[in-house]
Design a protein around this motif. Structure first.
Motif, mmCIF file in Angstrom:
data_model
loop_
_atom_site.group_PDB
_atom_site.id
_atom_site.type_symbol
_atom_site.label_atom_id
_atom_site.label_comp_id
_atom_site.label_asym_id
_atom_site.label_seq_id
_atom_site.Cartn_x
_atom_site.Cartn_y
_atom_site.Cartn_z
ATOM 1 N N GLY A 223 -13.334 -20.909 38.483
ATOM 2 C CA GLY A 223 -12.403 -20.774 37.316
ATOM 3 C C GLY A 223 -12.355 -19.799 36.686
ATOM 4 O O GLY A 223 -11.357 -18.795 36.356
ATOM 5 N N PRO B 283 -13.045 -17.183 44.279
ATOM 6 C CA PRO B 283 -13.413 -18.537 45.161
ATOM 7 C C PRO B 283 -14.672 -18.460 45.505
ATOM 8 O O PRO B 283 -14.981 -19.556 46.313
ATOM 9 N N ARG C 250 -8.791 -26.232 30.035
ATOM 10 C CA ARG C 250 -7.353 -25.521 29.613
ATOM 11 C C ARG C 250 -7.628 -24.127 29.571
ATOM 12 O O ARG C 250 -6.762 -23.413 29.882
ATOM 13 N N ASP D 185 -7.623 -22.934 33.044
ATOM 14 C CA ASP D 185 -6.296 -22.931 33.470
ATOM 15 C C ASP D 185 -5.248 -21.852 33.049
ATOM 16 O O ASP D 185 -4.514 -20.939 33.697
ATOM 17 N N ALA D 186 -5.625 -21.528 31.946
ATOM 18 C CA ALA D 186 -4.759 -20.270 31.123
ATOM 19 C C ALA D 186 -5.328 -19.079 31.813
ATOM 20 O O ALA D 186 -4.290 -18.096 32.049
ATOM 21 N N THR E 123 -5.659 -18.471 34.709
ATOM 22 C CA THR E 123 -4.760 -18.461 35.774
ATOM 23 C C THR E 123 -3.790 -17.006 35.720
ATOM 24 O O THR E 123 -3.504 -16.109 36.692
ATOM 25 N N ARG F 161 -10.269 -28.806 46.136
ATOM 26 C CA ARG F 161 -9.140 -28.271 45.809
ATOM 27 C C ARG F 161 -7.933 -28.684 46.412
ATOM 28 O O ARG F 161 -6.974 -28.932 45.608
ATOM 29 N N ASP G 142 -3.965 -30.270 42.260
ATOM 30 C CA ASP G 142 -2.649 -29.254 42.190
ATOM 31 C C ASP G 142 -3.220 -27.943 42.020
ATOM 32 O O ASP G 142 -2.583 -26.924 41.893
ATOM 33 N N ARG G 143 -4.569 -27.900 42.413
ATOM 34 C CA ARG G 143 -5.277 -26.487 42.610
ATOM 35 C C ARG G 143 -5.538 -25.640 41.204
ATOM 36 O O ARG G 143 -5.802 -24.383 41.366
ATOM 37 N N SER G 144 -5.253 -26.387 40.167
ATOM 38 C CA SER G 144 -5.425 -25.563 38.822
ATOM 39 C C SER G 144 -6.861 -25.818 38.608
ATOM 40 O O SER G 144 -7.469 -26.848 38.970
ATOM 41 N N PRO G 145 -7.500 -24.749 37.987
ATOM 42 C CA PRO G 145 -8.860 -24.956 37.822
ATOM 43 C C PRO G 145 -9.459 -26.261 36.931
ATOM 44 O O PRO G 145 -10.456 -26.693 37.134
ATOM 45 N N SER G 146 -8.678 -26.609 36.047
ATOM 46 C CA SER G 146 -9.171 -27.808 35.334
ATOM 47 C C SER G 146 -9.213 -29.124 36.191
ATOM 48 O O SER G 146 -10.006 -29.999 35.814
#
Lengths: 253, 330
Positions: free
Chosen positions: B79, B84, B211, B214-215, B217, B267, B271-275
């Motif tokens: 993340g 990956p 979080r 996620d950001a 991303t 994953r 929803d595939r978000s890092p968090s």
């Protein structure tokens, strides 16, 4: 109403003076276009305004220096849409737009009803509601640009700073994008957008800042700023002015 | 798939419980479940009690702890670096920790105080991670990151070999393989106590990073504009991975690919978000390493297989999938 003030702002990147001595006072309720040729320092200037780069001089947000404010407070006050379409994971569109609510979430709280409503509003305004269940990385360039704009709108901050929000949009969506930014300004927000289309800038913006070689060379309403002399000096082009449109005709040697 | 997505938490927890139970139940000495339960409760045959409580239980616990830490560290690194292929062993952190542990063990430093071994392993992991971040710069290009990881892995590998060569130790060659491939053979409760504090600290440091990841991303600028303090995020991530992986490697050696495989398997269930990948990866890692350790014990070989051999066999196909996708053959 919100205010963003630059006082003699300068930025040095890698030993090079990229932005030099820029001063401007920007107020809520206006749509400010930032123009200038490639490499003029537009992106660097707005990144400094958002507090993402260490800058000389001062940037004051609501009278307070941005550099001294906690990042979370800046994030709630200024929504920033970076240049390009950086997107590192294949998130769903709705999930991506919801990232705009991060600055409003408490340390251990989850996204709530109010946040979900803000996300829905932002997706509606950017006309991407029909894409909600798609994967953002699989969209076309134009669709992705609108989704990322919706992400910035979802912050619902008093200031919106967008770096080339119209890049890779078709004419209809360029117009829609400008109308949208116009609407944000009409709602009392301060909207700052880096633009390349002189005609759209002339028709929609209240005020234009023109950068050249890292300096602010013109600042004022479009009619006063976009003159043949300025276009020749800054862009080195001769342009035709017709019914609000500005059409570049010829390069000047 | 949708069913599995909705039920991923119960499914993963069940998987962890099953693999932990199997890990305690299965071994070279066949102990029927009834007698095993009695032994765990402190009754029954003293030999069976010793086997279960002093051999299998610590081994099962270590498998869960180390696996969870490696899975979480892999998910957090992927993340943070938006890559990956990032993972503690691929990036050289595990080998760095193993070098620290080897120096502590074979130069007699570990005898000074029980905390010296995990501390040196943590230091080894941190130093390799810092060098990695310096070498790879921003770290958004998979290639520079992997190259930097190879450089650090190779350097630490040479360091481990050198340390064991120089150490007054007749079994150097054997020891090298057990540190580089990792093993949970013959571990005791003292090992659990040694690894637990750094693993708990490491997990706690990584816990609150969802979080920020996620950001990220949206890239570093995008994340900073969403209120993420990039420097603090980097510091906490480095410390969390370094301390946690250092503690894990101090007792198990460098076990590769768990942190690579697990987030990839997890994953698609999120929803595939890092968090969303973080904590399920900890559970997945715990289950995967326990099952791999079970396999190691079940395969009838003269010498027990090294744990890292099994995880490497599982990890290589993932690299191949990436290679094929990059070449657009898949």
């Amino acid at each position: 109403m919100v205010s963003l003030v630059a006082e003699d702002v300068g930025v040095t990147l890698g030993g090079r003076d990229v932005v030099h001595g820029v001063s401007a006072r920007l107020e809520g309720g206006t749509l400010v276009g930032v123009l200038g040729p490639n490499g003029a320092g537009k992106s660097t200037l707005i990144r400094a305004l958002v507090g993402l780069l260490p800058a000389r001089g001062r940037v004051l947000l609501e009278g307070e220096p941005v550099a001294a404010m906690p990042r979370a407070q800046v994030a709630r006050t200024i929504a920033y849409l970076p240049q390009g379409q950086t997107l590192h994971w294949p998130l769903g569109v709705e999930r991506l737009v919801a990232l705009g609510r991060l600055p409003h979430l408490g340390p251990f709280s989850r996204i709530g009803e109010a946040d979900r409503a803000a996300v829905a509003r932002a997706m509606d305004r950017a006309e991407v509601t029909h894409l909600a269940d798609r994967t953002a990385t699989e969209l076309s360039g134009g669709e992705r640009a609108r989704v990322l704009l919706a992400r910035a709108l979802a912050v619902e901050a008093p200031v919106l700073v967008a770096d080339e929000p119209l890049a890779s949009l078709d004419p209809e969506h360029q117009l829609h994008g400008m109308e949208l930014l116009r609407g944000e300004a009409a709602a009392g927000r301060l909207v700052i957008a880096v633009l390349h289309d002189l005609g759209l800038a002339a028709r929609f913006c209240d005020r234009l800042l023109v950068m050249d070689g890292g300096r602010l060379v013109a600042d004022g309403p479009p009619g006063a700023v976009l003159t043949p002399a300025l276009l020749a000096q800054v862009y080195r082009v001769e342009a035709a002015f017709e019914g609000g449109a500005v059409i570049p005709l010829r390069r000047l040697g | 798939m949708n069913l599995l997505r909705r039920w991923r938490w119960p499914a993963l927890i069940l998987l962890v419980i099953v693999s932990a139970t199997l890990s305690i139940a299965v071994g070279s000495a066949a102990i029927p479940p009834g007698r095993a339960l009695a032994a765990l409760a402190g009754h029954g045959d003293p030999v069976e009690r010793a086997i279960l409580v002093e051999l299998r239980l610590p081994r099962a616990l270590l498998g869960l702890m180390v696996g969870a830490m490696l899975g979480l560290a892999g998910a957090a690194l992927q993340g943070y670096l938006r890559n990956p292929l990032a993972e503690p062993s691929v990036l050289g952190a595990s080998n760095g920790a193993a070098l620290g542990a080897v120096v502590a063990l074979y130069f007699g430093l570990a005898e000074l105080h029980p905390a010296v071994l995990p501390l040196l392993a943590v230091a080894g992991a941190l130093v390799s991670l810092v060098i990695l971040f310096l070498l790879a710069g921003g770290g958004e290009s998979p290639l520079t990151l992997i190259l930097a990881g190879i450089a650090i892995s190779t350097m630490t590998l040479a360091g481990i070999s050198l340390a064991l060569n120089l150490a007054p130790n007749p079994f150097a060659a054997m020891e090298i393989t057990s540190w580089l491939l990792g093993s949970l053979e013959d571990r005791a409760f003292s090992h659990v106590l040694l690894a637990a504090p750094p693993i708990v600290i490491g997990m706690a440091l990584l816990a609150g990073q969802g979080r920020a990841l996620d950001a990220l991303t949206l890239g570093e600028d995008g994340a900073a504009a969403l209120g993420v303090d990039l420097r603090r995020t980097r510091a906490r991530l480095l410390a969390g991975v370094g301390i946690g992986v250092g503690g894990a490697v101090a007792v198990s050696g460098s076990i590769g690919f768990v942190g690579l495989i697990v987030p990839h398997l997890i994953r698609p269930l999120t929803d595939r978000s890092p968090s969303a990948v973080l904590w399920p990866s900890a559970l997945g890692g715990a289950a995967l390493l326990s099952l791999a350790d079970l396999l190691v014990r079940l395969v009838p070989t003269a010498n027990e297989l090294k744990l890292g051999v099994v995880t490497a066999f599982l990890g290589v196909p993932l690299f191949l999938v990436h290679l094929l996708r990059a070449r657009r053959l898949w």
